[in-house]
Design an enzyme around this catalytic site. Structure first.
Site, PDB file in Angstrom:
ATOM      1  N   GLY A 230     -17.774  27.479  -3.703  1.00 43.72           N
ATOM      2  CA  GLY A 230     -17.026  26.668  -4.835  1.00 43.72           C
ATOM      3  C   GLY A 230     -17.697  25.187  -5.083  1.00 43.72           C
ATOM      4  O   GLY A 230     -18.839  24.972  -5.096  1.00 43.72           O
ATOM      5  N   GLY A 232     -17.790  20.883  -5.184  1.00 42.72           N
ATOM      6  CA  GLY A 232     -17.195  19.706  -4.433  1.00 42.72           C
ATOM      7  C   GLY A 232     -18.457  19.358  -3.518  1.00 42.72           C
ATOM      8  O   GLY A 232     -19.604  19.970  -3.411  1.00 42.72           O
ATOM      9  N   GLY A 233     -18.174  18.345  -2.767  1.00 46.66           N
ATOM     10  CA  GLY A 233     -19.106  17.578  -1.855  1.00 46.66           C
ATOM     11  C   GLY A 233     -19.471  18.493  -0.550  1.00 46.66           C
ATOM     12  O   GLY A 233     -20.717  18.802  -0.332  1.00 46.66           O
ATOM     13  N   GLU A 253     -17.684  33.428  -8.121  1.00 43.99           N
ATOM     14  CA  GLU A 253     -16.616  33.055  -9.472  1.00 43.99           C
ATOM     15  C   GLU A 253     -17.124  31.748 -10.164  1.00 43.99           C
ATOM     16  O   GLU A 253     -17.310  31.847 -11.242  1.00 43.99           O
ATOM     17  CB  GLU A 253     -15.217  32.562  -8.590  1.00 43.99           C
ATOM     18  CG  GLU A 253     -14.544  31.804  -9.822  1.00 43.99           C
ATOM     19  CD  GLU A 253     -13.011  31.500  -8.920  1.00 43.99           C
ATOM     20  OE1 GLU A 253     -12.616  30.249  -9.267  1.00 43.99           O
ATOM     21  OE2 GLU A 253     -12.555  32.210  -8.414  1.00 43.99           O
ATOM     22  N   GLY A 351      -9.386  31.674  -7.583  1.00 47.60           N
ATOM     23  CA  GLY A 351      -9.913  33.033  -7.123  1.00 47.60           C
ATOM     24  C   GLY A 351      -9.961  33.091  -5.469  1.00 47.60           C
ATOM     25  O   GLY A 351     -10.927  33.891  -4.965  1.00 47.60           O
TER      26      GLY A 351
END
Length: 444
Positions: A230, A232-233, A253, A351
């Site tokens: 996904g 982000g850091g 996704e 998701g």
């Protein structure tokens, strides 16, 4: 497939070309408008629709969408337009949260949230949300008469065709993307030309905790694995920790600059994928300008609709799928709340469940829920006795869990073993309280 000559497509294009205000004149009061999400949201069309609402020309227009970025926040999601426009968001972000807070202060309901799994969103529109007008940004038309949906296939490419009327905003900054992304000019009702930089996703700084967790997660990723990671850091740190792997694949996704970096470095080849071999597959993408340039005309990258990319059965076709997601809180048995904070809807399920299940059904596959053990400077434990909101991912589905204090595979563990293992992954300052809560619940 539509067959037309270049001359005919140019004529068709010219006959449908108009300005943004004219293009939205057919939007009526109490009608339903759906929009592309994130970088696919068309700024000129959104501003024109906002102008009509501001002028009192339309009222009670329902807006359906995921992921509102800055252009939508600056145009349609203005508090003074609420009522004339009725947002129905399927993934809350800052703009909706701020509108909800202001509405609460005034005793008004101004934003509605529509729960759905991302993979089900296309059917949701088809079965339950008839769309009068769809507004979306597309890449410029080629000589054969085809635009592409660029960064956003997701529900966009399907719902655009379900709508009674489709209006596209052609933006030269929108990358041309392959896969199932083509849209022929004959399918479009109105065309607006407007060039504007696409909204960008700021890269979050990677902290020491992120790197510690990322190293643990990377240990689970074998050669030839197929990745879903996904934003982000922490996800970025996981990608950096995989720079010594070979022949990884991507079926994700979201596609991000961190994943693009693995492609450009040669770590990702997609050579061992079973489905879409040779291509990195995504359903929506967001990043910076360099990332959009990377996507443009890149034959090694494909976008497909979300009911394909996020279908657990399709995910499981690839071997060794590794899915990495996060959560806001996890209870002592492994259930996740990934969408609710302080008694309110904060984001959405997205998701996460799709990939947790798809990865586990993959031969050799696994999923990881990875998160820092605390929030607000260590004062709040993310491992809790009881969830404060809905169950996003059920304890039956959760596989590996990782924090900065370790990692555990929950599959096959009893409730007692789960509680003990998760307490060990919590911050030391919160373990005594969690142990007491586990005893009260007869878990240990």
């Amino acid at each position: 497939m539509t067959t037309t000559t270049p001359g005919r497509t140019s004529t068709m294009y010219a006959s449908k070309l108009t300005d943004a205000h004219t293009a939205v004149e057919q939007v009526e009061s109490r009608s339903t408008v759906a929009l592309g999400q994130a970088a696919g949201q068309p700024p000129a069309l959104m501003r024109a629709l906002a102008d009509r609402a501001r002028a009192g020309e339309i009222d009670e227009v329902k807006l359906y969408y995921f992921h509102a970025e800055q252009p939508m926040q600056d145009s349609l999601l203005r508090y003074e337009l609420m009522g004339a426009l009725r947002p129905h968001s399927m993934f809350l972000q800052r703009a909706e949260r701020e509108l909800i807070e202001q509405g609460d202060r005034d005793g008004r309901k101004v934003v509605s949230f529509v729960p759905t799994a991302f993979s089900q969103s296309i059917r949701l529109f088809a079965d339950a949300i008839p769309v009068d007008t769809f507004l979306v940004t597309v890449s410029p038309m080629d000589s054969s008469g085809y635009f592409t949906f660029g960064t956003n296939n997701d529900y966009t490419s399907s719902v655009a065709r379900q709508a009674k009327r489709l209006v596209v905003e052609v933006n030269t900054h929108m990358p041309r993307v392959f896969g199932a992304s083509a849209l022929h000019v004959s399918e479009v009702d109105a065309i607006v030309e407007h060039d504007e930089d696409l909204p960008e996703l700021p890269q979050r700084p990677i902290g020491d905790v992120d790197r510690t967790i990322a190293r643990r997660v990377a240990e689970l990723v074998p050669e030839h694995a197929c990745l879903q990671i996904g934003v982000g850091g922490l996800p970025q740190a996981v990608c950096e920790a995989l720079d010594d792997r070979t022949d990884l694949g991507i079926h994700s996704e979201v596609l991000t600059p961190a994943l693009a970096g693995l492609i450009e470095s040669g770590v990702v080849t997609n050579r061992y994928k079973t489905t879409h071999r040779g291509a990195s597959v995504f359903t929506f993408a967001m990043g910076d300008r360099a990332f959009y340039d990377f996507l443009d005309d890149n034959r090694g990258v494909e976008s497909h609709p979300v009911d394909h990319v996020n279908d657990p059965a399709v995910i499981a076709l690839n071997d060794n799928v590794v899915s990495v997601n996060s959560t806001l809180e996890m209870d002592l048995t492994g259930a996740c709340n990934s969408e609710w904070i302080n008694g309110h809807q904060y984001s959405a399920a997205g998701g996460q469940v799709d990939f947790v299940r798809g990865a586990y059904n993959s031969t050799g596959g696994l999923s990881v829920i990875a998160f820092a053990s605390t929030a607000r400077g260590g004062t709040i434990s993310k491992i809790v006795p009881r969830l404060s909101g809905p169950v996003t991912t059920a304890r039956n589905d959760v596989h590996h869990v990782a924090t900065e204090y370790g990692m555990v595979d929950l599959k096959g563990l009893s409730s007692t073993q789960r509680a003990q293992s998760l307490i060990a992954l919590a911050h030391p300052d919160h373990r005594a309280e969690l142990t007491g809560a586990a005893r009260e619940r007869h878990l240990i």
